[in-house]
Design a protein around this motif. Structure first.
Motif, PDB file in Angstrom:
ATOM      1  N   GLU A 182      -8.655 -10.973   2.179  1.00 52.68           N
ATOM      2  CA  GLU A 182      -9.014  -9.966   3.229  1.00 52.68           C
ATOM      3  C   GLU A 182      -9.336 -10.600   4.387  1.00 52.68           C
ATOM      4  N   GLU A 183      -9.920 -11.912   4.499  1.00 49.56           N
ATOM      5  CA  GLU A 183     -10.376 -12.561   5.793  1.00 49.56           C
ATOM      6  C   GLU A 183      -9.156 -12.935   6.355  1.00 49.56           C
ATOM      7  N   ALA A 184      -8.250 -13.357   5.652  1.00 48.83           N
ATOM      8  CA  ALA A 184      -6.903 -13.730   6.297  1.00 48.83           C
ATOM      9  C   ALA A 184      -6.279 -12.639   7.021  1.00 48.83           C
ATOM     10  N   ALA A 185      -6.197 -11.576   6.221  1.00 48.21           N
ATOM     11  CA  ALA A 185      -5.790 -10.280   7.113  1.00 48.21           C
ATOM     12  C   ALA A 185      -6.283  -9.907   8.268  1.00 48.21           C
ATOM     13  N   ARG A 186      -7.607  -9.903   8.064  1.00 52.72           N
ATOM     14  CA  ARG A 186      -8.626  -9.632   9.385  1.00 52.72           C
ATOM     15  C   ARG A 186      -8.253 -10.621  10.439  1.00 52.72           C
ATOM     16  N   PHE A 187      -8.255 -11.938  10.129  1.00 50.54           N
ATOM     17  CA  PHE A 187      -7.708 -13.005  11.328  1.00 50.54           C
ATOM     18  C   PHE A 187      -6.553 -12.514  11.856  1.00 50.54           C
ATOM     19  N   ALA A 188      -5.418 -12.116  10.981  1.00 53.90           N
ATOM     20  CA  ALA A 188      -4.001 -11.865  11.618  1.00 53.90           C
ATOM     21  C   ALA A 188      -4.116 -10.749  12.322  1.00 53.90           C
ATOM     22  N   ARG A 189      -4.943  -9.706  12.130  1.00 53.21           N
ATOM     23  CA  ARG A 189      -5.096  -8.446  12.946  1.00 53.21           C
ATOM     24  C   ARG A 189      -5.797  -8.493  14.333  1.00 53.21           C
ATOM     25  N   TYR A 190      -6.879  -9.529  14.331  1.00 49.64           N
ATOM     26  CA  TYR A 190      -7.399  -9.381  15.606  1.00 49.64           C
ATOM     27  C   TYR A 190      -6.866 -10.476  16.350  1.00 49.64           C
ATOM     28  N   ARG A 191      -6.077 -11.358  15.816  1.00 46.85           N
ATOM     29  CA  ARG A 191      -5.219 -12.292  16.733  1.00 46.85           C
ATOM     30  C   ARG A 191      -3.963 -11.497  17.353  1.00 46.85           C
ATOM     31  N   PHE A 192      -3.429 -10.602  16.853  1.00 50.63           N
ATOM     32  CA  PHE A 192      -2.652  -9.707  17.228  1.00 50.63           C
ATOM     33  C   PHE A 192      -3.158  -8.753  18.334  1.00 50.63           C
ATOM     34  N   LEU A 193      -4.162  -8.305  18.069  1.00 51.29           N
ATOM     35  CA  LEU A 193      -4.757  -7.323  18.960  1.00 51.29           C
ATOM     36  C   LEU A 193      -5.243  -7.908  20.447  1.00 51.29           C
ATOM     37  N   ALA A 194      -5.809  -9.306  20.214  1.00 52.40           N
ATOM     38  CA  ALA A 194      -5.975  -9.964  21.381  1.00 52.40           C
ATOM     39  C   ALA A 194      -4.742 -10.301  22.178  1.00 52.40           C
ATOM     40  N   ILE A 239      -2.082  16.088  11.634  1.00 48.86           N
ATOM     41  CA  ILE A 239      -1.743  14.766  11.405  1.00 48.86           C
ATOM     42  C   ILE A 239      -1.583  14.447  10.050  1.00 48.86           C
ATOM     43  N   ALA A 240      -0.480  13.977   9.514  1.00 52.25           N
ATOM     44  CA  ALA A 240      -0.065  13.682   8.129  1.00 52.25           C
ATOM     45  C   ALA A 240      -0.140  12.145   8.135  1.00 52.25           C
ATOM     46  N   PRO A 241      -1.116  11.417   7.949  1.00 53.65           N
ATOM     47  CA  PRO A 241      -1.215  10.046   7.882  1.00 53.65           C
ATOM     48  C   PRO A 241      -0.597   9.158   6.793  1.00 53.65           C
ATOM     49  N   ARG A 242      -0.297   8.136   7.049  1.00 50.66           N
ATOM     50  CA  ARG A 242       0.249   7.206   5.818  1.00 50.66           C
ATOM     51  C   ARG A 242      -0.885   6.772   4.886  1.00 50.66           C
ATOM     52  N   HIS A 243      -0.568   6.544   3.869  1.00 51.38           N
ATOM     53  CA  HIS A 243      -1.439   6.278   2.824  1.00 51.38           C
ATOM     54  C   HIS A 243      -1.255   4.611   2.287  1.00 51.38           C
ATOM     55  N   ASP A 244      -2.107   3.895   2.639  1.00 56.44           N
ATOM     56  CA  ASP A 244      -1.989   2.443   2.039  1.00 56.44           C
ATOM     57  C   ASP A 244      -2.312   2.333   0.858  1.00 56.44           C
ATOM     58  N   ALA A 245      -1.689   1.949  -0.220  1.00 60.20           N
ATOM     59  CA  ALA A 245      -1.934   1.845  -1.671  1.00 60.20           C
ATOM     60  C   ALA A 245      -3.018   0.836  -1.885  1.00 60.20           C
ATOM     61  N   SER A 246      -2.797  -0.288  -0.954  1.00 64.92           N
ATOM     62  CA  SER A 246      -3.801  -1.458  -1.353  1.00 64.92           C
ATOM     63  C   SER A 246      -5.072  -0.777  -1.100  1.00 64.92           C
ATOM     64  N   ASN A 247      -5.505   0.012  -0.372  1.00 67.43           N
ATOM     65  CA  ASN A 247      -6.703   0.651  -0.297  1.00 67.43           C
ATOM     66  C   ASN A 247      -7.403   1.111  -1.587  1.00 67.43           C
ATOM     67  N   ASP A 248      -6.529   1.397  -2.566  1.00 70.65           N
ATOM     68  CA  ASP A 248      -6.767   1.811  -3.990  1.00 70.65           C
ATOM     69  C   ASP A 248      -7.308   0.772  -4.781  1.00 70.65           C
ATOM     70  N   ASP A 249      -6.975  -0.513  -4.439  1.00 67.80           N
ATOM     71  CA  ASP A 249      -7.142  -1.740  -5.401  1.00 67.80           C
ATOM     72  C   ASP A 249      -8.780  -2.118  -5.289  1.00 67.80           C
ATOM     73  N   GLN A 250      -9.609  -1.841  -6.200  1.00 69.72           N
ATOM     74  CA  GLN A 250     -11.032  -2.042  -6.457  1.00 69.72           C
ATOM     75  C   GLN A 250     -10.957  -3.569  -6.393  1.00 69.72           C
ATOM     76  N   ALA A 251     -10.068  -4.407  -6.703  1.00 67.11           N
ATOM     77  CA  ALA A 251     -10.164  -5.949  -6.359  1.00 67.11           C
ATOM     78  C   ALA A 251     -10.707  -6.544  -5.129  1.00 67.11           C
ATOM     79  N   TYR A 252     -10.489  -5.423  -4.384  1.00 69.60           N
ATOM     80  CA  TYR A 252     -10.926  -5.729  -2.864  1.00 69.60           C
ATOM     81  C   TYR A 252     -12.491  -5.064  -2.685  1.00 69.60           C
TER      82      TYR A 252
END
Length: 337
Positions: A104-116, A191-204
């Protein structure tokens, strides 16, 4: 509450965006971010919001073809709404290994680095995200369970330095809007948004809080999510005062350099215990870490920094460390790649 009106009010009340500014909007393809992008584009078209908008969408490399399809969907919608869009991809699993982070933290780091990077390329200094009132409740609950203080109880602000690159600012215009209101808006706008199946994974952790723990609390204590959001607002007011006091006490004794922050060792040890803890937490936040470092880390670190001998080193999760030098205390974060 209408999402467009809520967005307009939040931007004006909190002065989130300057007239004529360039604004990057973080978009995943999900309901929340698509609703925010639609609302901002509509306000732009109505001349209510005079800014230049650029959407930014990152494929984290964790969902194969589904992640690529999300990016394609965002591009398609941006063309319809006449919003420039930048897409990118990241190898999140490689970051997990190289930076020794949870996924989760790695994905967050990648996301904010991209946004910057998108902000830099477009001349923007602000990035809008679709965090909302339910996210706020989840954040406060998660911090309570991990251990926190007043700063943690304050949750997310309408604006804050961006993690990892604090020279940019994250703004959250939907922070007073509930998930249900956002979903109603998206439906009304077709608006018909996409669904990210990883958001259903309660391991997160956050998925577990959202889908299991918080709903269970709500069954016993109706309105708990709203109460948590209200607690965050009250704590934010108190926190702002404490932060102002911290600045007065430490500004003249602190240096901020690339990837590290230093403070006079003698001055740190002279601070009240509450301000020692607050300084360390603030420094960690400015260097891009927060969620991975709990209250127990702060307590242990302050004890060492206040009493140990020169040369002592404290290691935190995520490649962050604090070093006790002869005249200074240095907090530094290792950045790989």
């Amino acid at each position: 509450m209408d999402v467009q009106e809520a967005t307009r009010r939040a931007i004006r009340r909190h002065n989130l965006v300057a007239l004529g500014a360039n604004l990057v909007v973080a978009v995943s393809g999900g309901t929340d971010s698509m609703a925010l992008l639609h609302a901002l584009a509509a306000l732009r078209d109505q001349k209510t919001l005079k800014v230049q908008i650029t959407a930014a969408s990152l494929d984290h490399g964790l969902r194969g073809a589904e992640g690529a399809a999300d990016a394609a969907y965002v591009l398609e919608q941006c063309e319809r709404w006449q919003v420039p869009c930048v897409t990118g991809s990241a190898d999140t699993l490689a970051l997990v290994s190289s930076r020794k982070l949870g996924i989760e933290e790695a994905a967050r780091f990648a996301r904010y680095r991209f946004l910057a990077k998108v902000a830099q390329d477009t001349g923007a200094d602000r990035i809008a995200t679709a965090h909302h009132a339910d996210d706020q409740a989840e954040t406060v609950l998660m911090r309570l369970l991990r251990g926190t203080g007043v700063a943690g109880l304050a949750g997310m602000g309408y604006e804050a330095p961006m993690p990892y690159t604090p020279e940019y600012t994250v703004i959250r215009p939907l922070l007073n809007v509930t998930r249900r209101q956002i979903e109603a808006y998206a439906s009304a706008q077709g608006i018909a948004p996409r669904h990210d199946a990883s958001n259903d994974d309660q391991a997160y952790t956050r998925n577990y809080l959202r889908q299991s723990l918080l709903p269970e609390i709500e069954t016993r204590f109706p309105g708990a999510a709203r109460a948590l959001a209200q607690l965050a607002e009250s704590a934010a007011v108190d926190n702002a005062f404490i932060e102002a006091m911290l600045e007065v006490q430490t500004a003249a004794h602190t240096r901020r350099l690339s990837g590290k922050i230093t403070i006079s060792r003698q001055h740190f040890r002279a601070l009240d215990l509450a301000l020692q803890r607050r300084f360390l937490r603030k420094t960690i936040r400015e260097l891009g870490m927060n969620e991975e470092i709990g209250h127990e880390h702060i307590l242990a670190a302050v004890e060492v920094l206040a009493t140990a001998e020169t040369g002592a080193i404290i290691e935190f999760p995520g490649g962050l460390s604090a070093r006790l030098e002869r005249e200074e205390i240095t907090i530094i974060r290792r950045v790989d790649g």
